[in-house]
Design a protein around this motif. Structure first.
Motif, PDB file in Angstrom:
ATOM      1  N   GLY A  30       0.805  -1.219   0.000  1.00  0.00           N
ATOM      2  CA  GLY A  30       0.000   0.000   0.000  1.00  0.00           C
ATOM      3  C   GLY A  30       0.836   1.266   0.000  1.00  0.00           C
ATOM      4  N   GLU A  31       1.955   1.251   0.704  1.00  0.00           N
ATOM      5  CA  GLU A  31       2.834   2.413   0.735  1.00  0.00           C
ATOM      6  C   GLU A  31       3.517   2.612  -0.616  1.00  0.00           C
ATOM      7  N   ILE A  32       3.908   1.520  -1.242  1.00  0.00           N
ATOM      8  CA  ILE A  32       4.497   1.623  -2.588  1.00  0.00           C
ATOM      9  C   ILE A  32       3.470   2.232  -3.533  1.00  0.00           C
ATOM     10  N   ALA A  33       2.231   1.740  -3.470  1.00  0.00           N
ATOM     11  CA  ALA A  33       1.159   2.258  -4.328  1.00  0.00           C
ATOM     12  C   ALA A  33       0.927   3.746  -4.083  1.00  0.00           C
ATOM     13  N   THR A  34       0.924   4.145  -2.826  1.00  0.00           N
ATOM     14  CA  THR A  34       0.724   5.559  -2.493  1.00  0.00           C
ATOM     15  C   THR A  34       1.837   6.408  -3.093  1.00  0.00           C
ATOM     16  N   ARG A  35       3.053   5.964  -2.944  1.00  0.00           N
ATOM     17  CA  ARG A  35       4.187   6.738  -3.481  1.00  0.00           C
ATOM     18  C   ARG A  35       4.184   6.778  -5.007  1.00  0.00           C
ATOM     19  N   MET A  36       3.638   5.733  -5.630  1.00  0.00           N
ATOM     20  CA  MET A  36       3.548   5.716  -7.093  1.00  0.00           C
ATOM     21  C   MET A  36       2.272   6.381  -7.598  1.00  0.00           C
ATOM     22  N   GLN A  37       1.345   6.669  -6.686  1.00  0.00           N
ATOM     23  CA  GLN A  37       0.039   7.240  -7.011  1.00  0.00           C
ATOM     24  C   GLN A  37      -0.757   6.319  -7.932  1.00  0.00           C
ATOM     25  N   VAL A  38      -0.758   5.021  -7.568  1.00  0.00           N
ATOM     26  CA  VAL A  38      -1.531   4.009  -8.280  1.00  0.00           C
ATOM     27  C   VAL A  38      -2.263   3.163  -7.239  1.00  0.00           C
ATOM     28  N   VAL A  39      -3.058   2.209  -7.712  1.00  0.00           N
ATOM     29  CA  VAL A  39      -3.780   1.327  -6.795  1.00  0.00           C
ATOM     30  C   VAL A  39      -2.942   0.092  -6.489  1.00  0.00           C
ATOM     31  N   GLY A  40      -3.221  -0.516  -5.330  1.00  0.00           N
ATOM     32  CA  GLY A  40      -2.469  -1.676  -4.857  1.00  0.00           C
ATOM     33  C   GLY A  40      -2.350  -2.819  -5.838  1.00  0.00           C
ATOM     34  N   PRO A  41      -3.450  -3.236  -6.509  1.00  0.00           N
ATOM     35  CA  PRO A  41      -3.332  -4.366  -7.441  1.00  0.00           C
ATOM     36  C   PRO A  41      -2.309  -4.130  -8.561  1.00  0.00           C
ATOM     37  N   HIS A  42      -2.166  -2.881  -8.979  1.00  0.00           N
ATOM     38  CA  HIS A  42      -1.162  -2.557 -10.005  1.00  0.00           C
ATOM     39  C   HIS A  42       0.243  -2.874  -9.477  1.00  0.00           C
ATOM     40  N   VAL A  43       0.497  -2.491  -8.238  1.00  0.00           N
ATOM     41  CA  VAL A  43       1.799  -2.751  -7.623  1.00  0.00           C
ATOM     42  C   VAL A  43       2.003  -4.244  -7.431  1.00  0.00           C
ATOM     43  N   THR A  44       0.978  -4.940  -6.991  1.00  0.00           N
ATOM     44  CA  THR A  44       1.081  -6.386  -6.763  1.00  0.00           C
ATOM     45  C   THR A  44       1.480  -7.116  -8.036  1.00  0.00           C
ATOM     46  N   ARG A  45       0.900  -6.731  -9.160  1.00  0.00           N
ATOM     47  CA  ARG A  45       1.275  -7.359 -10.452  1.00  0.00           C
ATOM     48  C   ARG A  45       2.756  -7.146 -10.743  1.00  0.00           C
ATOM     49  N   GLN A  46       3.225  -5.920 -10.520  1.00  0.00           N
ATOM     50  CA  GLN A  46       4.631  -5.631 -10.778  1.00  0.00           C
ATOM     51  C   GLN A  46       5.531  -6.399  -9.811  1.00  0.00           C
ATOM     52  N   LEU A  47       5.109  -6.475  -8.552  1.00  0.00           N
ATOM     53  CA  LEU A  47       5.902  -7.190  -7.556  1.00  0.00           C
ATOM     54  C   LEU A  47       6.026  -8.666  -7.885  1.00  0.00           C
ATOM     55  N   ASN A  48       4.972  -9.251  -8.414  1.00  0.00           N
ATOM     56  CA  ASN A  48       5.034 -10.663  -8.797  1.00  0.00           C
ATOM     57  C   ASN A  48       6.103 -10.882  -9.860  1.00  0.00           C
ATOM     58  N   THR A  49       6.157  -9.997 -10.831  1.00  0.00           N
ATOM     59  CA  THR A  49       7.192 -10.076 -11.873  1.00  0.00           C
ATOM     60  C   THR A  49       8.581  -9.881 -11.271  1.00  0.00           C
ATOM     61  N   LEU A  50       8.724  -8.875 -10.427  1.00  0.00           N
ATOM     62  CA  LEU A  50      10.028  -8.582  -9.824  1.00  0.00           C
ATOM     63  C   LEU A  50      10.487  -9.706  -8.901  1.00  0.00           C
ATOM     64  N   GLU A  51       9.543 -10.310  -8.196  1.00  0.00           N
ATOM     65  CA  GLU A  51       9.891 -11.411  -7.300  1.00  0.00           C
ATOM     66  C   GLU A  51      10.338 -12.629  -8.099  1.00  0.00           C
ATOM     67  N   THR A  52       9.654 -12.911  -9.193  1.00  0.00           N
ATOM     68  CA  THR A  52      10.031 -14.023 -10.060  1.00  0.00           C
ATOM     69  C   THR A  52      11.440 -13.835 -10.608  1.00  0.00           C
ATOM     70  N   ARG A  53      11.806 -12.603 -10.877  1.00  0.00           N
ATOM     71  CA  ARG A  53      13.139 -12.301 -11.417  1.00  0.00           C
ATOM     72  C   ARG A  53      14.205 -12.170 -10.325  1.00  0.00           C
ATOM     73  N   GLY A  54      13.804 -12.331  -9.075  1.00  0.00           N
ATOM     74  CA  GLY A  54      14.767 -12.267  -7.974  1.00  0.00           C
ATOM     75  C   GLY A  54      15.223 -10.869  -7.612  1.00  0.00           C
ATOM     76  N   LEU A  55      14.392  -9.856  -7.923  1.00  0.00           N
ATOM     77  CA  LEU A  55      14.775  -8.471  -7.673  1.00  0.00           C
ATOM     78  C   LEU A  55      14.189  -7.917  -6.380  1.00  0.00           C
ATOM     79  N   VAL A  56      13.121  -8.537  -5.888  1.00  0.00           N
ATOM     80  CA  VAL A  56      12.524  -8.176  -4.599  1.00  0.00           C
ATOM     81  C   VAL A  56      12.118  -9.461  -3.895  1.00  0.00           C
ATOM     82  N   HIS A  57      11.918  -9.350  -2.590  1.00  0.00           N
ATOM     83  CA  HIS A  57      11.304 -10.450  -1.857  1.00  0.00           C
ATOM     84  C   HIS A  57      10.506  -9.859  -0.699  1.00  0.00           C
ATOM     85  N   ARG A  58       9.604 -10.674  -0.198  1.00  0.00           N
ATOM     86  CA  ARG A  58       8.721 -10.225   0.881  1.00  0.00           C
ATOM     87  C   ARG A  58       9.268 -10.722   2.207  1.00  0.00           C
ATOM     88  N   VAL A  59       9.172  -9.866   3.207  1.00  0.00           N
ATOM     89  CA  VAL A  59       9.646 -10.191   4.550  1.00  0.00           C
ATOM     90  C   VAL A  59       8.544  -9.846   5.548  1.00  0.00           C
TER      91      VAL A  59
END
Length: 160
Positions: free
Chosen positions: A64-93
């Motif tokens: 939600g904070e990422i979405a707020t800073r990007m001025q988009v909705v959460g689902p948009h960020v979640t889609r991007q995070l799934n791609t980034l996580e698959t590529r090993g660029l982010v992970h959830r803690v």
């Protein structure tokens, strides 16, 4: 008919074309795409924006904070995070303040990619401002931040 606003109309008449000029220069120059290519990044622009938000924050963030800073909705960020996580660029803690919540953080590879990309962009802007004094750069940064915050807050009433 013009309204007397103490010269504000004249100031806006000078400011708005300059904002358009900057937007046009950035878009016409395909700044994001060129910076990604120069940095060896093979991501879509929204995914790169997520990495930049995390990198600039310097700490893990909730979706939600990422979405707020990007001025988009959460689902948009979640889609991007799934791609980034698959590529090993982010992970959830786990959020240390709420064990039920998750935070997103950059992996070392994600941090490296964001650092390279931002380094290219910062280099170009540093070149553009090379003849500016350090005080002029500080003034620009302060006023532009204030302007962006005030305009964003004021125009939020028009958001859907």
């Amino acid at each position: 008919m013009t309204t007397d606003t103490g010269g504000a109309d004249d100031l806006l008449a000078a400011l708005l074309p300059r904002l358009s000029q900057i937007g046009t220069a950035v878009n016409r120059g395909k700044l994001d795409e060129r910076a990604m290519a120069a940095a060896g990044v093979t991501l879509e622009r929204p995914a790169m924006t997520v990495l930049n938000v995390l990198h600039i924050a310097g700490e893990p963030l909730r979706v939600g904070e990422i979405a707020t800073r990007m001025q988009v909705v959460g689902p948009h960020v979640t889609r991007q995070l799934n791609t980034l996580e698959t590529r090993g660029l982010v992970h959830r803690v786990t959020d240390p303040n709420d064990s039920r919540a998750r935070l997103v953080e950059l992996t070392p590879q994600g941090r490296d990619l964001a650092t390279r990309y931002l380094g290219v962009l910062f280099g170009w802007f540093t070149e553009a401002l090379a003849d500016w004094t350090p005080q002029d750069r500080r003034t620009l940064t302060a006023l532009l931040a204030r302007f962006a915050d005030d305009v964003t807050a004021h125009l939020a009433r028009f958001a859907d």
